[in-house]
Design an enzyme around this catalytic site. Structure first.
Site, PDB file in Angstrom:
ATOM      1  N   LYS A   1      -2.331 -18.692   9.326  1.00 43.36           N
ATOM      2  CA  LYS A   1      -1.119 -19.317   8.784  1.00 43.36           C
ATOM      3  C   LYS A   1      -1.313 -20.826   8.603  1.00 43.36           C
ATOM      4  CE  LYS A   1       1.249 -15.588   8.087  1.00 43.36           C
ATOM      5  NZ  LYS A   1       1.599 -15.150   6.726  1.00 43.36           N
TER       6      LYS A   1
ATOM      7  N   THR B   1      11.407  -7.503  11.812  1.00 38.86           N
ATOM      8  CA  THR B   1      10.887  -6.629  10.750  1.00 38.86           C
ATOM      9  C   THR B   1       9.942  -5.647  11.436  1.00 38.86           C
ATOM     10  OG1 THR B   1       8.931  -8.022  10.409  1.00 38.86           O
ATOM     11  CG2 THR B   1      10.878  -8.579   9.091  1.00 38.86           C
TER      12      THR B   1
ATOM     13  N   TYR C   1      -4.332 -15.296  14.204  1.00 38.95           N
ATOM     14  CA  TYR C   1      -3.137 -15.253  13.351  1.00 38.95           C
ATOM     15  C   TYR C   1      -2.675 -16.672  13.027  1.00 38.95           C
ATOM     16  CZ  TYR C   1       1.538 -14.352  11.589  1.00 38.95           C
ATOM     17  OH  TYR C   1       2.667 -14.342  10.794  1.00 38.95           O
TER      18      TYR C   1
ATOM     19  N   ARG D   1       0.824  -1.214   0.000  1.00 41.24           N
ATOM     20  CA  ARG D   1       0.000   0.000   0.000  1.00 41.24           C
ATOM     21  C   ARG D   1       0.856   1.262   0.000  1.00 41.24           C
ATOM     22  NH1 ARG D   1      -3.105  -1.861   5.235  1.00 41.24           N
ATOM     23  NH2 ARG D   1      -0.922  -2.348   5.603  1.00 41.24           N
TER      24      ARG D   1
HETATM   25  P1  NDP Z   1       6.329  -6.189   7.791  1.00 42.04           P
HETATM   26  O1  NDP Z   1       5.281  -5.533   8.628  1.00 42.04           O
HETATM   27  O2  NDP Z   1       7.711  -5.672   7.848  1.00 42.04           O
HETATM   28  O3  NDP Z   1       5.854  -6.237   6.267  1.00 42.04           O
HETATM   29  C1  NDP Z   1       4.530  -6.542   5.913  1.00 42.04           C
HETATM   30  C2  NDP Z   1       4.307  -6.170   4.462  1.00 42.04           C
HETATM   31  O4  NDP Z   1       2.950  -6.505   4.095  1.00 42.04           O
HETATM   32  C3  NDP Z   1       4.482  -4.686   4.227  1.00 42.04           C
HETATM   33  O5  NDP Z   1       5.166  -4.480   3.021  1.00 42.04           O
HETATM   34  C4  NDP Z   1       3.041  -4.167   4.126  1.00 42.04           C
HETATM   35  O6  NDP Z   1       3.032  -3.051   3.246  1.00 42.04           O
HETATM   36  C5  NDP Z   1       2.365  -5.369   3.484  1.00 42.04           C
HETATM   37  N1  NDP Z   1       0.917  -5.366   3.676  1.00 42.04           N
HETATM   38  C6  NDP Z   1       0.228  -5.490   4.842  1.00 42.04           C
HETATM   39  N2  NDP Z   1      -1.081  -5.386   4.614  1.00 42.04           N
HETATM   40  C7  NDP Z   1      -1.235  -5.187   3.266  1.00 42.04           C
HETATM   41  C8  NDP Z   1      -2.342  -4.989   2.425  1.00 42.04           C
HETATM   42  N3  NDP Z   1      -3.593  -4.971   2.911  1.00 42.04           N
HETATM   43  N4  NDP Z   1      -2.149  -4.804   1.087  1.00 42.04           N
HETATM   44  C9  NDP Z   1      -0.884  -4.831   0.586  1.00 42.04           C
HETATM   45  N5  NDP Z   1       0.212  -5.013   1.342  1.00 42.04           N
HETATM   46  C10 NDP Z   1       0.032  -5.182   2.672  1.00 42.04           C
HETATM   47  O7  NDP Z   1       6.298  -7.728   8.237  1.00 42.04           O
HETATM   48  P2  NDP Z   1       7.070  -9.009   7.696  1.00 42.04           P
HETATM   49  O8  NDP Z   1       7.972  -8.680   6.581  1.00 42.04           O
HETATM   50  O9  NDP Z   1       7.623  -9.703   8.884  1.00 42.04           O
HETATM   51  O10 NDP Z   1       5.831  -9.864   7.178  1.00 42.04           O
HETATM   52  C11 NDP Z   1       5.761 -10.435   5.878  1.00 42.04           C
HETATM   53  C12 NDP Z   1       5.061 -11.780   5.967  1.00 42.04           C
HETATM   54  O11 NDP Z   1       5.850 -12.650   6.775  1.00 42.04           O
HETATM   55  C13 NDP Z   1       3.679 -11.740   6.612  1.00 42.04           C
HETATM   56  O12 NDP Z   1       2.814 -12.592   5.883  1.00 42.04           O
HETATM   57  C14 NDP Z   1       3.923 -12.305   8.013  1.00 42.04           C
HETATM   58  O13 NDP Z   1       2.776 -12.911   8.547  1.00 42.04           O
HETATM   59  C15 NDP Z   1       5.006 -13.300   7.693  1.00 42.04           C
HETATM   60  N6  NDP Z   1       5.818 -13.743   8.829  1.00 42.04           N
HETATM   61  C16 NDP Z   1       6.529 -12.845   9.582  1.00 42.04           C
HETATM   62  C17 NDP Z   1       7.295 -13.282  10.645  1.00 42.04           C
HETATM   63  C18 NDP Z   1       8.057 -12.369  11.537  1.00 42.04           C
HETATM   64  O14 NDP Z   1       8.478 -12.789  12.636  1.00 42.04           O
HETATM   65  N7  NDP Z   1       8.315 -11.132  11.141  1.00 42.04           N
HETATM   66  C19 NDP Z   1       7.380 -14.726  10.954  1.00 42.04           C
HETATM   67  C20 NDP Z   1       6.600 -15.574  10.109  1.00 42.04           C
HETATM   68  C21 NDP Z   1       5.864 -15.091   9.082  1.00 42.04           C
HETATM   69  P3  NDP Z   1       2.103  -1.751   3.393  1.00 42.04           P
HETATM   70  O15 NDP Z   1       1.882  -1.507   4.857  1.00 42.04           O
HETATM   71  O16 NDP Z   1       2.903  -0.709   2.679  1.00 42.04           O
HETATM   72  O17 NDP Z   1       0.867  -2.113   2.659  1.00 42.04           O
HETATM   73  C1  8X3 Z   2       5.176 -14.678  13.045  1.00 39.07           C
HETATM   74  C2  8X3 Z   2       5.879 -15.545  14.007  1.00 39.07           C
HETATM   75  O1  8X3 Z   2       5.783 -16.646  16.279  1.00 39.07           O
HETATM   76  O2  8X3 Z   2       5.130 -14.307  16.147  1.00 39.07           O
HETATM   77  O3  8X3 Z   2       4.550 -15.440  12.073  1.00 39.07           O
HETATM   78  O4  8X3 Z   2       3.678 -16.017  15.319  1.00 39.07           O
HETATM   79  S1  8X3 Z   2       5.053 -15.627  15.499  1.00 39.07           S
END
Ligand code: NDP
Ligand code: 8X3
Length: 252
Positions: free
Chosen positions: A156, A187, A152, A33
């Protein structure tokens, strides 16, 4: 040059994937976004690497915008080789019976419905062309629920089911499906989950060396670069001092 579409490319794992895939010679379609963050990333990547980048900013929960964006892709950006379904979030840590339903529904809309929609919009073209790879970003949270995380975790777990089901639906084609399941990755994720409480988010990453977005992007690129007969179906990636979503050793 292969063409990769990444959702949620403005931050964290998605942004790291954009860098790694650009460095490896992929052209990119970048979604999120935040238009300004995407524009800055495009400038950086086109400066540093031999790549071409199309920005496709929209909210993945907006089905009409998504359909229009994919339907009107310029000809040179239509033949997508790799789809990285990464956009996602957690919101809140409340008990299931006390949670904010708006937060819960936002997670379901983003992590599940939008992921399915992007797959539905892009995979038929892969089938027609006889090539393609879908990389879904699942989570260790999809393997088992934990307190305060049920919605959440459910989203997943749904990503795992959607990945496994898609792999079965495509097994007679050359198209590969990968479910990457990260653990603790530093992140903006926790900042979003804790509604902007940066100090509390920071505490989650102290006393342990967490994973980085680059660590996950390395595995995504490995899966995408494997020989065509090799399908990396699922990978659980944890920090060394993490054994499950909640079993984390922190040095005092
Ligand atoms: P961030 O918050 O750093 O990044 C999330 C990204 O998703 C951003 O680029 C955000 O962009 C985008 N996003 C969120 N909502 C929307 C939307 N409605 N439309 C378009 N883009 C969207 O988190 P992560 O990089 O950590 O997360 C990325 C993925 O990894 C997620 O699916 C998360 O569940 C998964 N994950 C993360 C973990 C962690 O520990 N960090 C562990 C396991 C999985 P913007 O806000 O600009 O739209
Ligand atoms: C994000 C990892 O452990 O916070 O998917 O659910 S945890």
């Amino acid at each position: 040059m292969p063409l990769t579409l990444i959702t949620g490319a403005s931050s964290g794992i998605g942004q790291a994937c954009a860098r790694k895939f650009a460095q490896a010679g992929h052209r990119l379609i970048l979604n999120a976004r935040s238009v300004e963050k995407l524009e800055a990333l495009k400038q950086e990547l086109e400066r540093d690497f031999a790549t071409d980048i199309l920005l496709l900013p929209f909210d993945v929960r907006d089905r009409a915008r998504a359909e229009e964006a994919i339907r009107t892709l310029p000809a040179e950006f239509r033949d997508i080789d790799v789809l990285i379904n990464n956009a996602g979030l957690a919101l809140g840590t409340d008990k299931e019976h006390e949670c904010d339903l708006d937060d819960a529904f936002t997670m379901i809309d983003t992590n599940v419905k939008a992921l399915l929609m992007m797959t539905r919009l892009i995979v038929p073209g892969m089938v027609e062309r006889g090539r393609g790879h879908i990389i879904n970003i699942g989570s260790v949270a999809g393997d088992a629920a934990y307190p305060g995380g049920s919605t959440y975790c459910a989203t997943k777990a749904a990503v795992k089911a959607l990945s496994d089901g898609l792999r079965m639906d495509l097994y007679q084609t050359p198209i590969r499906v990968t479910n990457l399941k990260p653990g603790l990755v530093e992140t903006n994720f926790s900042n979003v989950r804790l509604h902007g409480d940066a100090a509390a988010a920071k505490r989650l990453y102290t006393g342990i060396q967490p994973l980085t977005g680059d660590d996950i992007a390395d595995v995504a690129l490995y899966a995408a670069s494997a020989p065509p007969h090799v399908q990396i179906a699922e990978v659980l990636i944890l920090a060394t001092h993490q054994a499950s979503a909640q079993l984390i050793y922190r040095t005092p």
